[in-house]
Structure formats: C-alpha cells, structure tokens
Design an enzyme around this catalytic site. Structure first.
Site, short mmCIF file in Angstrom:
data_model
loop_
_atom_site.label_atom_id
_atom_site.label_comp_id
_atom_site.label_asym_id
_atom_site.label_seq_id
_atom_site.Cartn_x
_atom_site.Cartn_y
_atom_site.Cartn_z
N CYS A 81 22.54 36.57 44.70
CA CYS A 81 22.97 35.33 45.33
C CYS A 81 22.32 35.18 46.71
CB CYS A 81 24.49 35.30 45.47
SG CYS A 81 25.11 33.85 46.33
N CYS A 96 28.70 34.31 52.41
CA CYS A 96 29.71 33.53 51.70
C CYS A 96 31.11 34.13 51.78
CB CYS A 96 29.28 33.36 50.25
SG CYS A 96 30.59 32.93 49.12
N CYS A 119 32.34 37.02 47.08
CA CYS A 119 32.13 38.27 46.35
C CYS A 119 32.00 39.41 47.36
CB CYS A 119 30.86 38.21 45.50
SG CYS A 119 30.89 36.97 44.18
N CYS A 135 26.04 29.09 42.80
CA CYS A 135 26.87 30.30 42.78
C CYS A 135 26.74 31.03 41.44
CB CYS A 135 28.33 29.92 43.01
SG CYS A 135 29.48 31.31 42.88
N GLN A 176 44.10 30.89 34.43
CA GLN A 176 43.25 32.05 34.65
C GLN A 176 41.79 31.64 34.83
OE1 GLN A 176 43.51 35.05 35.33
NE2 GLN A 176 45.50 35.81 34.69
N TYR A 216 58.67 37.89 35.03
CA TYR A 216 57.95 37.06 36.01
C TYR A 216 57.07 36.10 35.21
CZ TYR A 216 58.91 40.32 39.94
OH TYR A 216 59.48 41.10 40.90
N ASP A 257 54.67 40.68 35.28
CA ASP A 257 53.34 40.37 35.82
C ASP A 257 53.56 39.83 37.22
OD1 ASP A 257 50.76 39.66 36.36
OD2 ASP A 257 50.68 38.01 34.95
N CYS A 296 47.96 43.15 39.37
CA CYS A 296 46.73 42.76 40.05
C CYS A 296 46.53 43.56 41.33
CB CYS A 296 46.72 41.26 40.34
SG CYS A 296 48.09 40.69 41.38
#
Length: 524
Positions: A132, A138, A141, A222, A344, A373, A442, A469
């Site tokens: 990139c 940016c 990432c 991107c 998602q 959840y 979750d 996560c």
C-alpha cells in the site's frame, strides 16, 4: 462479533461506542501509538543513528533519546514489536519478531519503555515491502510489512502469550489449535467509513486520519477494501467535488463521512452520506450524479451528525433514493441491513468463525442454547437449525427487534430474543425449569461482565462457547471459569482482519462432571 446494529451497547465492533449502530470514526486519537510504519523513515536514518552511542544504563535510568539494543520476541496487541531491555518490556513500533534492532527510547514508564527503530541489525525473514502506498501514514493496517505466514504465526503467539500471562496455561496445558487464515488475505472488507476533508492543496479527499493528527490520508486503492467499494469511493469523491459539496464543516451544513457497504453476492452497494445537516450545499446534485453514474448503488441515505462526538453516525437517518435496506447473505442466512446496521466486515472468515462455534456447541437437535450477548442474533440464528431451542439475550431493544426480523426472514421459528441482561434472565429461567445445555457468549473487547461469569458458574451448562475479539480478556475470563469447575477443551484463533493486529478466537469449555460425555477428547 455479530452482524446487526452495532453489536448494541454490549458489542460495538472492536472498541466501538456504546450506542446502537454507532461506530467510532477511525481518528488518529483512537489509534495513537498503534502505527508501525514509521520504521521506513527511521531505517533510512540507520547510518547516522547506528553510529550513536548505545546505552548500557539500567532500565530505570534511561531517558528519551537514549539508544538501546533490543531483540524482538513477539508482537503486541497494537502490532508493535515487543522485546526486553534488562528485563523491562520495550514496545517498538515497526519491529518484527526475531529482529535485533537499535532503538531510540521515546518513553519511560515504571513498567515499560517505548522506542523507535533507528537501525535493524538482524532482519526478520518475514519482513516485506508494504504494497500500500500510504501504509506508512494511514493507520488502518499495522502488519503489511510482515508476510502473511509471519502474521498468522504472530497472532497465534498473541493468543498463547495471553493465556500464559492471564490464565496460567502454557505449553501442553493450553490446547491451542492452529489459526485459521485466509487463502487471499486482501480485498476482504465489505464496508468503508471514509472521513471527508481537504488535502493541503485543497483537493477533496476521502480517507482516514493519520495517527496522532488531523491530517487526512486519501486511501484510494486501499488493498484490504473490496474492489467495488474502492472504485465507488473514488467516483463519489470526484462527483462530490464537481457538485461543490462542502466537507468537514460549513455554516449551511457539510459532508463529514461517506459510508459504503457492498453485498458481494449481488454486486449492489449502499451509500450513506453523514453530514452536519440533512440538507447541505450540493447534496441533491451529488445524489443525482451518483444515481446516474453509479447504478450499482441501490440505496442512498443521509445521516445527520451535527455534534462534536467521535462517533460516525448521528441519531437521524433519511432515505434519499432507492431501497431502505441492503440485502446480503452470510452462509445460508439472509440479512437486510439498514444504513446504521453493523455487519461483519469479512464474511468469508465469519462463516469459519461461526462454524467453529457450532462445532463447539456439538448440537444434535435436542439441546437448548442461550446466546448471552446476542446483538442482532447472528450466532443464535446460525445455531438454531441444529438445536431444539435458542434464546438470545441483548440489552438494546433495537438490536432485539432486528434479531426477531432476521429470524422471521430466515424461518428460524425456534429462535427467540429477549431484552435484558443474561445475569438477571438466566437465574429466572432456571427457576422456571429452563436450564440451557449450551451457553454462547460473544462479548466486546472488555470481555464478559463479572456478574455473567458468576451466573454461568451457577447455571453449570454442559458446554460454554466463548467467541472472543481480545485474547487478553478471553484468557482472564477463562481463568475465572477454570476456578469455578470448568475445563478448557480447545481454543482456535481465526484471522478475521489480515494486515492488522486483531485476532479473534473460539474457545470451548466443559463442566468437569460432563467430561465423560465427550468421547475421546483430551482435557487439560
């Protein structure tokens, strides 16, 4: 993380906002310190910096500007390299595991140091040139300078290190399965939230803020966005400039954010213009130009956010043209997404994640399941065809309404959804004779509420399935349940967001008294 309206208050998409459908703008303040790509500029100074004197001072005596030599052991949760100087942790953005770097100290704290790469003495074989062109600026990432095999290994190590530190499980005591990656770890994001502003020369730009600043970086091209989103964003940028649309702020209203979402199955796109006023200069000209030149955009709405909050969306949304919802699919499930609905970002990996949750639940059609959840119910709906009954619990009424609508849309008549808190509803249901065989959670990055973990320990389901996560809070919550009589069967990471430092995981825990019911599985 679930599909639906912003994971409601309980699951705001990677550290989101505490309001249904709202997600934080990707500002530099949100990601300050998480950017690794400064190594490019630092490495170019290697000759000069490499000649600077290397300090041998005690870790507590170091000062900003001192040079030290660090061997990088792993990546941190923000993608920075982590090593040690005289037993004190050093966080070095841009450095990779296995590298030996000369680093300039930038911060000294009681339990950690931060530093910048001055020179790479030993390079990792996983170091690559980021594809990139704006990666170093940016902030979206963190790991493009590492090849994909290296990323997967580093993320596995993140999970392994979290369980060693917070759950006391390491080596053979941790039944960690190999991470599930992507065959093509690029162009996977089906949604973009692009801030609108002006570049120094006055050109209209759509992009992200550079970390630690209010400088907008145009991210046209991107490498992780879906190509349809990228192409549409550049066309909309040019059309907005041609229409004379003010951006950022203006006395008569201005465009603040462009939100684009793709439905890969149909090729349709949804466009939401987030502005400081419902009617702003050039709006109608822009909408008409989009309708004429981008027929794949089937839904155009305006959302009003006139406050100074970092949240992207405001409370009020109005359909300007086309369909009110974007229909998309996740496996065999259909969803109709309103402009503010969270879904998602990587459907391909979401299917793998949810299939792992289904494997962990080991449903035969006779079990009762509680999704504690549930957000807008995607995991509950994923499991419903294989269970006798599924109950989802969520604190936000709007999310529950969306879950019920999706259940009707997909014919999931055995899935029911309730507004409330699991730690309050579950004990009440047990007293009424409903005791779930499986509990699924979750939670947001902060992990499960302590009261919910106590409730799970009291209810004693045969299986407890945790979709996470955040490896650190997953491991901490695991420790609580280990102490309450559960045993861990397996953990498996899933790479939902290649090129970033994020990693998701699925963990199966089973009550000690149910271990003999699980066949030949091995428990640690």
């Amino acid at each position: 993380m679930r599909a639906g309206l912003g994971r409601a208050s309980s699951k705001q998409a990677h550290g989101g906002a505490g309001h249904v459908g709202a997600m934080r703008a990707r500002t530099g303040a949100d990601r300050a310190g998480a950017k690794q790509a400064r190594i490019g500029a630092a490495a170019r100074e290697a000759g000069r910096d490499g000649a600077a004197r290397i300090s041998d001072a005690a870790a507590d005596e170091l000062k900003p500007g001192d040079r030290i030599v660090v061997t990088i052991k792993r990546i941190g949760i923000n993608g920075e390299g982590v090593g040690y100087y005289k037993r004190k942790a050093v966080f070095v953005p841009g450095a990779l595991p296995g590298e030996v770097v000369k680093a300039a100290v930038t911060g000294v704290e009681p339990n950690r140091l931060t530093a910048e790469v001055a020179a790479i003495e030993k390079r990792s074989p996983h170091r690559v040139k980021p594809p990139c062109p704006v990666y170093e600026r940016c902030g979206g990432c963190q790991l493009q300078h590492m090849d994909y095999a290296g990323q997967l290994a580093a993320k596995e190590e993140l999970v392994r290190e979290a369980f060693a530190r917070y759950a006391g499980l390491e080596g053979e005591a941790l039944p960690l399965r190999p991470i599930i990656g992507m065959d093509e770890p690029w162009r996977y994001r089906n949604k973009a939230q692009l801030q609108a502003g002006r570049e120094p020369g006055g050109r209209l730009a759509l992009g992200l803020y550079e970390p630690g600043s209010r400088r907008l970086v145009d991210i046209a091209g991107c490498a992780v966005q879906h190509p349809a989103v990228t192409a549409a964003a550049e066309r909309i940028r040019r059309l907005a400039e041609r229409a004379g649309v003010p951006v950022g702020a203006g006395p008569d209203g201005a465009l603040r954010t462009v939100v684009l979402r793709a439905a890969p199955e149909s090729g349709e796109l949804q466009l939401t213009l987030v502005a400081s006023a419902e009617q702003f200069p050039g709006r109608d000209r822009l909408v008409e130009a989009v309708r004429r030149e981008l027929p794949q955009i089937s839904s155009i709405s305006v959302n009003v956010n006139s406050g100074g909050s970092p949240l992207v969306f405001g409370e009020r949304t109005r359909l300007l043209r086309g369909k009110p919802d974007l229909e998309t699919r996740l496996g065999n499930l259909r969803f109709k997404l309103s402009p503010r609905a969270f879904f998602q970002l990587n459907p391909e990996q979401t299917v793998k994640l949810y299939d792992l949750a289904r494997e962990a639940a080991a449903l035969t059609g006779r079990e009762t399941v509680v999704d504690a959840y549930c957000g807008t119910g995607t995991i509950a709906l994923w499991l419903a065809p294989h269970a006798r009954e599924v109950r989802g619990i969520e604190t936000i009424r709007e999310a529950v309404d969306d879950a019920e609508r999706s259940a009707r849309l997909n014919g999931r008549t055995n899935a029911r959804f309730y507004v409330g808190r699991a730690e309050e509803l579950l004990p009440r249901w047990v007293k009424q004779g409903f005791r779930p065989d499986v509990i699924v959670v979750d939670p947001p990055r902060t992990g499960c509420d302590a009261a919910l973990l106590r409730t799970v320990a009291d209810v004693k389901p045969a299986r407890f399935v945790y979709v996470s996560c955040n490896p650190a809070t997953l491991a901490k919550d695991c420790r609580v349940l280990l102490d309450a009589g559960f045993r861990i069967d397996w953990v498996r990471p899933v790479d939902m967001f290649p090129q970033t430092s994020h990693v998701e995981s699925v963990m199966l825990m089973i009550r000690r008294e149910h271990m003999n019911d699980i066949g030949n599985q091995t428990f640690k």
